[in-house]
Every structure is written in C-alpha cells, then in structure tokens.
Design a protein around this motif. Structure first.
Motif, PDB file in Angstrom:
ATOM      1  N   ARG A 369       0.844  -1.187   0.000  1.00  0.00           N
ATOM      2  CA  ARG A 369       0.000   0.000   0.000  1.00  0.00           C
ATOM      3  C   ARG A 369       0.886   1.247   0.000  1.00  0.00           C
ATOM      4  O   ARG A 369       1.802   1.367   0.812  1.00  0.00           O
ATOM      5  N   ILE A 370       0.586   2.169  -0.914  1.00  0.00           N
ATOM      6  CA  ILE A 370       1.335   3.422  -1.004  1.00  0.00           C
ATOM      7  C   ILE A 370       0.400   4.577  -0.673  1.00  0.00           C
ATOM      8  O   ILE A 370      -0.661   4.726  -1.290  1.00  0.00           O
ATOM      9  N   GLU A 371       0.794   5.372   0.313  1.00  0.00           N
ATOM     10  CA  GLU A 371       0.039   6.573   0.642  1.00  0.00           C
ATOM     11  C   GLU A 371       0.209   7.588  -0.482  1.00  0.00           C
ATOM     12  O   GLU A 371       1.301   7.748  -1.043  1.00  0.00           O
ATOM     13  N   SER A 372      -0.825   8.297  -0.810  1.00  0.00           N
ATOM     14  CA  SER A 372      -0.766   9.237  -1.915  1.00  0.00           C
ATOM     15  C   SER A 372       0.147  10.412  -1.573  1.00  0.00           C
ATOM     16  O   SER A 372       0.291  10.802  -0.415  1.00  0.00           O
ATOM     17  N   GLY A 373       0.779  10.966  -2.604  1.00  0.00           N
ATOM     18  CA  GLY A 373       1.693  12.082  -2.396  1.00  0.00           C
ATOM     19  C   GLY A 373       2.068  12.740  -3.704  1.00  0.00           C
ATOM     20  O   GLY A 373       1.271  12.784  -4.648  1.00  0.00           O
ATOM     21  N   GLU A 374       3.318  13.218  -3.772  1.00  0.00           N
ATOM     22  CA  GLU A 374       3.800  13.919  -4.955  1.00  0.00           C
ATOM     23  C   GLU A 374       3.949  12.976  -6.140  1.00  0.00           C
ATOM     24  O   GLU A 374       4.241  11.785  -5.979  1.00  0.00           O
ATOM     25  N   GLY A 375       3.791  13.533  -7.334  1.00  0.00           N
ATOM     26  CA  GLY A 375       4.100  12.802  -8.548  1.00  0.00           C
ATOM     27  C   GLY A 375       5.603  12.765  -8.773  1.00  0.00           C
ATOM     28  O   GLY A 375       6.406  13.245  -7.958  1.00  0.00           O
ATOM     29  N   LEU A 376       6.027  12.230  -9.925  1.00  0.00           N
ATOM     30  CA  LEU A 376       7.454  12.015 -10.170  1.00  0.00           C
ATOM     31  C   LEU A 376       8.242  13.308 -10.354  1.00  0.00           C
ATOM     32  O   LEU A 376       9.470  13.282 -10.314  1.00  0.00           O
ATOM     33  N   GLY A 378       8.120  15.676  -8.212  1.00  0.00           N
ATOM     34  CA  GLY A 378       8.382  16.156  -6.867  1.00  0.00           C
ATOM     35  C   GLY A 378       9.702  15.662  -6.315  1.00  0.00           C
ATOM     36  O   GLY A 378      10.327  14.744  -6.847  1.00  0.00           O
ATOM     37  N   SER A 379      10.132  16.247  -5.206  1.00  0.00           N
ATOM     38  CA  SER A 379      11.412  15.869  -4.605  1.00  0.00           C
ATOM     39  C   SER A 379      11.326  14.550  -3.855  1.00  0.00           C
ATOM     40  O   SER A 379      12.321  13.825  -3.747  1.00  0.00           O
ATOM     41  N   THR A 380      10.149  14.217  -3.318  1.00  0.00           N
ATOM     42  CA  THR A 380       9.950  12.935  -2.637  1.00  0.00           C
ATOM     43  C   THR A 380       8.670  12.285  -3.167  1.00  0.00           C
ATOM     44  O   THR A 380       7.643  12.252  -2.487  1.00  0.00           O
ATOM     45  N   PRO A 381       8.710  11.797  -4.382  1.00  0.00           N
ATOM     46  CA  PRO A 381       7.503  11.224  -4.983  1.00  0.00           C
ATOM     47  C   PRO A 381       7.029   9.981  -4.237  1.00  0.00           C
ATOM     48  O   PRO A 381       7.831   9.258  -3.635  1.00  0.00           O
ATOM     49  N   ALA A 382       5.726   9.734  -4.283  1.00  0.00           N
ATOM     50  CA  ALA A 382       5.148   8.515  -3.732  1.00  0.00           C
ATOM     51  C   ALA A 382       5.365   7.400  -4.755  1.00  0.00           C
ATOM     52  O   ALA A 382       4.460   7.021  -5.506  1.00  0.00           O
ATOM     53  N   PHE A 383       6.578   6.875  -4.760  1.00  0.00           N
ATOM     54  CA  PHE A 383       7.065   6.009  -5.845  1.00  0.00           C
ATOM     55  C   PHE A 383       7.943   4.928  -5.236  1.00  0.00           C
ATOM     56  O   PHE A 383       8.968   5.219  -4.618  1.00  0.00           O
ATOM     57  N   VAL A 384       7.528   3.667  -5.380  1.00  0.00           N
ATOM     58  CA  VAL A 384       8.284   2.510  -4.900  1.00  0.00           C
ATOM     59  C   VAL A 384       8.794   1.769  -6.118  1.00  0.00           C
ATOM     60  O   VAL A 384       8.004   1.302  -6.946  1.00  0.00           O
ATOM     61  N   ALA A 385      10.127   1.661  -6.237  1.00  0.00           N
ATOM     62  CA  ALA A 385      10.717   1.294  -7.526  1.00  0.00           C
ATOM     63  C   ALA A 385      11.685   0.128  -7.428  1.00  0.00           C
ATOM     64  O   ALA A 385      12.157  -0.235  -6.344  1.00  0.00           O
ATOM     65  N   LYS A 386      11.974  -0.419  -8.599  1.00  0.00           N
ATOM     66  CA  LYS A 386      13.052  -1.379  -8.805  1.00  0.00           C
ATOM     67  C   LYS A 386      13.889  -0.903  -9.979  1.00  0.00           C
ATOM     68  O   LYS A 386      13.460  -0.055 -10.768  1.00  0.00           O
ATOM     69  N   ALA A 402      -7.735   1.673  -5.117  1.00  0.00           N
ATOM     70  CA  ALA A 402      -7.241   3.027  -4.851  1.00  0.00           C
ATOM     71  C   ALA A 402      -8.363   3.890  -4.337  1.00  0.00           C
ATOM     72  O   ALA A 402      -9.546   3.677  -4.650  1.00  0.00           O
ATOM     73  N   SER A 403      -8.000   4.899  -3.550  1.00  0.00           N
ATOM     74  CA  SER A 403      -8.976   5.859  -3.043  1.00  0.00           C
ATOM     75  C   SER A 403      -9.502   6.722  -4.176  1.00  0.00           C
ATOM     76  O   SER A 403      -8.822   6.958  -5.184  1.00  0.00           O
ATOM     77  N   SER A 404     -10.697   7.234  -4.010  1.00  0.00           N
ATOM     78  CA  SER A 404     -11.259   8.172  -4.970  1.00  0.00           C
ATOM     79  C   SER A 404     -10.405   9.437  -5.003  1.00  0.00           C
ATOM     80  O   SER A 404      -9.951   9.933  -3.969  1.00  0.00           O
ATOM     81  N   GLY A 405     -10.159   9.951  -6.182  1.00  0.00           N
ATOM     82  CA  GLY A 405      -9.362  11.159  -6.332  1.00  0.00           C
ATOM     83  C   GLY A 405      -7.871  10.927  -6.422  1.00  0.00           C
ATOM     84  O   GLY A 405      -7.097  11.877  -6.550  1.00  0.00           O
ATOM     85  N   VAL A 406      -7.437   9.677  -6.362  1.00  0.00           N
ATOM     86  CA  VAL A 406      -6.016   9.341  -6.440  1.00  0.00           C
ATOM     87  C   VAL A 406      -5.702   8.792  -7.827  1.00  0.00           C
ATOM     88  O   VAL A 406      -6.415   7.913  -8.326  1.00  0.00           O
ATOM     89  N   GLY A 515      -1.828  12.588  -5.481  1.00  0.00           N
ATOM     90  CA  GLY A 515      -3.067  13.141  -4.948  1.00  0.00           C
ATOM     91  C   GLY A 515      -2.826  13.748  -3.580  1.00  0.00           C
ATOM     92  O   GLY A 515      -1.804  13.481  -2.936  1.00  0.00           O
ATOM     93  N   ASP A 516      -3.758  14.578  -3.135  1.00  0.00           N
ATOM     94  CA  ASP A 516      -3.592  15.255  -1.850  1.00  0.00           C
ATOM     95  C   ASP A 516      -3.754  14.323  -0.670  1.00  0.00           C
ATOM     96  O   ASP A 516      -3.157  14.525   0.391  1.00  0.00           O
ATOM     97  N   HIS A 517      -4.577  13.309  -0.807  1.00  0.00           N
ATOM     98  CA  HIS A 517      -4.771  12.358   0.277  1.00  0.00           C
ATOM     99  C   HIS A 517      -5.311  11.061  -0.324  1.00  0.00           C
ATOM    100  O   HIS A 517      -5.769  11.028  -1.458  1.00  0.00           O
ATOM    101  N   GLY A 518      -5.216   9.998   0.463  1.00  0.00           N
ATOM    102  CA  GLY A 518      -5.686   8.709  -0.006  1.00  0.00           C
ATOM    103  C   GLY A 518      -4.549   7.722  -0.156  1.00  0.00           C
ATOM    104  O   GLY A 518      -3.429   7.919   0.339  1.00  0.00           O
ATOM    105  N   PHE A 519      -4.813   6.636  -0.878  1.00  0.00           N
ATOM    106  CA  PHE A 519      -3.832   5.572  -1.018  1.00  0.00           C
ATOM    107  C   PHE A 519      -4.158   4.732  -2.237  1.00  0.00           C
ATOM    108  O   PHE A 519      -5.224   4.860  -2.845  1.00  0.00           O
ATOM    109  N   ALA A 520      -3.233   3.844  -2.581  1.00  0.00           N
ATOM    110  CA  ALA A 520      -3.476   2.823  -3.599  1.00  0.00           C
ATOM    111  C   ALA A 520      -2.812   1.537  -3.136  1.00  0.00           C
ATOM    112  O   ALA A 520      -1.773   1.562  -2.470  1.00  0.00           O
ATOM    113  N   ILE A 521      -3.421   0.433  -3.485  1.00  0.00           N
ATOM    114  CA  ILE A 521      -2.870  -0.880  -3.158  1.00  0.00           C
ATOM    115  C   ILE A 521      -2.441  -1.558  -4.449  1.00  0.00           C
ATOM    116  O   ILE A 521      -3.202  -1.592  -5.432  1.00  0.00           O
TER     117      ILE A 521
END
Length: 529
Positions: A369-376, A378-386, A402-406, A515-521
C-alpha cells in the motif's frame, strides 16, 4: 549490430549485476562456511542506500541487505537528482566490515565522507562516523598486521590542467576510524591532461602496493589505470600499459562503453578478478545506467592484465572452482536477514526517503500500500521502484484498489525532469511524458496523452499497467480486470538517460500515486513477461 553486440545486450553472463548498479566494490572473506565475496554499489538519491550482495563465484549474486536501511541513519532529503551516495568501498579487517562512502549535497552534514561498520554484512550497520576531509571516493587498505590506510581523491588545489585531481593517503585510526597524521599526495594522473583520477583503491600483491583508479570521467573516455610502489606513501610508478582497460578505443558504436571504476579481488584458487562498471547503450542512450561487470585478471611482469587475450569486457568471463563449505557458522544472521529484508518485493527503493515512510510492505502477501503524495516531478515522490535490468523487456504492476481522487499506476523514472508514467484515475487511463531538458520551450511542458478507457471505468479500477520496452521505445498497456486490454502507440523514452538528462543513475520502474490524500494498493511489481 554484430553477433557480439547482440550477445552483450541480451545473452551473456556480463553484466553480472544488470541495471543501475554502478561503482562496484568487492571484498573476500574466508570463514568456517567457506569463502564469500561481498559487493556494494552506489545508490545516489535512492534509499535504502548501498545494497550488499554476496556470491560464492563472483557471477551469481544474492541481495542480503542494505547499509543505510533505517530512518535517521543518513539524510539525503536535500540532495539533487544524481546527488547523494557516491562510490562506496567495502573491506574486512578480520573482525568487522568497514564501508566508506561519499555523501554529495546532503542534509545535516552537507557533502562529506563517512565510515560505517558491521560484524554481519547483512546488517545492522552502524551510524556514520564522519571524516574531516575534502574530496570524494574514500577507500581503505587493510595491512596484514591490521594497520589501516585511508585514501581518496579530490580536485588539485593548484591544477596544471582543468579537472586535474590528486589522490591522498593518511593513516586511519583503527579505534576511532578517523584519518590521522600527515597526508601524502601519491597520484595526479597516469597521463598528462587526464581528468578525474577517481575511485582509488590500494592493495597488496607480492611485495608491492598497487594503486587502482579510474580516469577520464565517467562517460565515454572512462578508463582503468594501475600504478605501484614499495609503500602506501609512494612514490608510485605508473604501468607502462596504462590505461589497462577501456572501451574508448572501440569507438562510439560499441555495444558496451564507459568502462571504468574497478576493484580487484583474489579467488581461493589463486585467480584474480575485477569488478567494474560499464554501460550498455541503445542508439547511444544508456537507459540502464552503469552496471556491474566481471573481468578476469592475470599477472605479467609484476602488473595486472585485464581481460587477457581480449583487451575488452568479455561476454562470459569464465570462473573458478568453488570449494563447498563444510558448515555455515561465520555469518549466522545472513540467511535470515536476506529473506526478511527483501521478502517478495525484491530490492525496492524510493527517492530521498525510505519506502517504509509511505509504503506498507508485507512478506506474507504480494500486496503493498502506497500513501498518496507527490508525482514524479516532486522531490519525494510517492514512488516505490526497482531497477530496470533489460533493454527489450516488459515491466508491470497490478493495481488492486485506490482511493477516490487518487491517480495510481506505473512509472519509468530517470529524474524529476525525465520520466514517463501510465496512471489510472478520474475516469481515464493517462500517459504522461516529461522531458524537462528538451531544447525547445514547448517540449519542457508536461505532455498528457489519454488512452481510450473501458466504459465501465469510473474513478479507479483494478488491473495491470505495463510498459513493453524495445530500446528507446515503449508501448503502454492497460489490462483492466474483466475488460479489454488497451495499448498505446510507440512512446519515445530516449530522454531517460544521462546523454539527454545528465546525471549518474539508470532508469527505475515502479508503482506510484498522486493526490492530496488517499492511497493505492498494488501487487506484482516486476520485470519480465
């Protein structure tokens, strides 16, 4: 493309660590459980930092952990793209592992050099001990009697030519692990005009102290040089054959280039080997960044010969006979830590923060699960990578919920100014390509290309998002659960490399949210069909 070029791109043993694994350093440790080799690589702005791999044969490597794997251990929050953790060196003094590294543009300490220690290479590693010294690329030599020598490189204060550097040596206090005593300058370049003599390593062989370094910068003119002396303090004499390995003489059409930044190690059977970095290019674009290659080394007339009989990186470097261990007692925690640190998610990394700060990983499930945040951008994007490891491949992730609005999906990242994303949200599937270093003003803006979405798509939906890569071209794919797959046309990804964007990293692929708030799985983040 020749058969050899094709093999180097797809079908050879080399690279032994494909993808963004630059600046390799290796050490050997013999114990009751046999011989292990341990390897570390640079990670720049990504955390956890400095992965540790182990191997019996120098060809097959297993990730066992990271040196900088907990919040508060190091601060990279202020580093720029391709800043952060540069050129680590790993050594063993008979009791403990020593690892030195440079932090470029960091937080509390800014740019600086530090050492950390561990009794088990899988961790935990200590907090950094900072060195009061200028320059980059620190290294340590361990004498047979336990004496430690610190060394590194820096720009010469009074250079004879632009970007001339000098290699320095000082004793290293074995208790405080800080350099002490007088400093001696031992090297300023194998060739007049040679820039950036960097990545220095001192080591013993048959009565001499050898200096191994790279020169020519990290790009096309990169090269490996060797010098020797009777003492760590010199004077050093360069090898008449310098540079001992480079691909710059092969021209810019070579399938593999930028060869340099090496480290040497002796195998139990007496054979010698080097690990070094190099890049595999597609249309001169090094999408994968600098990778770890293995090179056989022989000795002639007191000098090392790299890739004897070939003079360039071999497709298949061969190997040596591995003695089977009689027991497994030396590093008692390595097996357990290797499983718990990587789990089913492999070597996942994030930009300027640990994944655990915004992502929940579970070893008993493939979902995360990733909490919503900055896109790529941004300085700390909500991005889990390989790390991307292939040039003709498929990367994918499954969006579970995923949450609505994300907006949630899959990204290919080189930097905050060079990335491509495929996301689902707001009733549409969307491709976004950003080339912030493009030559025209209009190209600097973000380009958004919507894909036709199934009629039932509202807000977000579950399914697989993928990029099918063929060199510098990619096709975006959305495979909705219970629906019809949608494919894009060719997407240009040639800007995702150092040639177009500068820097020192390689492409990473990963799951992202915005997104401003929410999450995605998500689940099933992987490369391959």
């Amino acid at each position: 493309m020749t058969d050899q070029q094709t093999a180097l791109l797809w079908d050879s043993v080399n690279p032994v660590l494909p993808g963004f694994y630059p600046d390799p350093s290796v050490c050997r440790v013999d114990g009751e459980d046999g011989t292990w080799f341990f390897l570390v690589n640079s990670t720049f702005e990504y955390l956890p930092g400095l992965p540790i791999h182990r191997s019996r044969d120098l060809i097959n490597w297993e990730l066992i952990g990271h040196v900088l794997d907990r919040t508060g251990q190091i601060d990279v929050s202020l580093v720029g793209d391709s800043g952060g953790l540069f050129a680590p060196t790993i050594r063993h003094d008979g009791t403990r592992f020593l690892l030195v590294c440079t932090l470029v543009g960091g937080g509390e300490h800014g740019s600086g050099n530090f050492v950390v220690t561990a009794t088990d290479p899988a961790g935990p590693w200590s907090d950094p001990i900072w060195w009061d010294m200028d320059g980059i690329d620190p290294s340590i030599m361990v004498e047979p009697d336990g004496t430690l020598w610190a060394h590194g490189t820096r720009l010469a204060p009074e250079p004879e030519w632009e970007q001339q550097t000098e290699v320095w040596v000082r004793r290293l206090n074995s208790q405080t692990l800080k350099p002490e005593g007088e400093e001696t300058i031992i090297w300023s370049g194998a060739l007049r005009g040679a820039i950036w003599s960097e990545g220095p390593h001192l080591f013993h062989h048959e009565g001499y102290i050898y200096l191994l370094a790279a020169e020519g910068g990290t790009g096309f003119y990169h090269a490996i040089i060797v010098a020797r002396a009777a003492s760590p303090l010199g004077p050093f004499t360069g090898n008449p054959a310098n540079p001992v390995l480079t691909h710059r003489n092969l021209g810019r059409g070579a399938a593999v280039s930028n060869v340099g930044h090496a480290d040497l190690v002796e195998a139990p059977d007496g054979t010698w080997w080097a690990v070094c970095l190099a890049t595999r290019a597609w249309d001169h674009c090094d999408l994968l960044g600098r990778e770890t290659f293995l090179v056989p080394v022989s000795w002639e007339d007191g000098w090392p010969v790299f890739a004897p009989g070939e003079g360039q990186l071999p497709l298949n470097p061969g190997g040596f006979i591995v003695q089977q261990p009689s027991s497994s007692a030396t590093f008692v925690n390595s097996e357990q830590t290797a499983t718990s640190s990587t789990g089913r998610h492999g070597d996942v990394i994030a930009v300027r923060r640990h994944p655990s700060q915004f992502c929940t990983l579970t070893d008993d499930s493939d979902e995360f699960r990733i909490e919503s945040g900055e896109g790529l951008s941004g300085s700390t994007p909500a991005f889990v990578a390989k790390r991307l490891a292939g040039l003709t491949t498929r990367v994918q992730v499954r969006l579970v919920d995923a949450s609505s609005g994300v907006r949630a999906g899959l990204g290919l990242r080189y930097s905050a100014t060079a990335f491509v994303t495929l996301t689902v949200g707001d009733g549409a599937v969307q491709i976004e390509s950003f080339n912030g270093h493009a030559p025209t003003t209009s190209a600097r803006t973000t380009l958004r290309t919507p894909l036709a979405a199934p009629d039932f798509l509202a807000g977000t939906a579950s399914g697989v998002l993928a990029f099918e890569l063929h060199g510098t071209s990619a096709v975006a794919v959305w495979e909705p659960d219970g629906g019809v797959a949608v494919r894009s046309g060719a997407v240009d990804i040639s800007h995702l490399c150092a040639k177009h964007d500068g820097g020192f990293v390689g492409v990473t692929y990963g799951a992202l949210t915005a997104g401003d708030h929410g999450f995605a799985i998500f689940s099933d983040l992987r490369e391959g069909q």
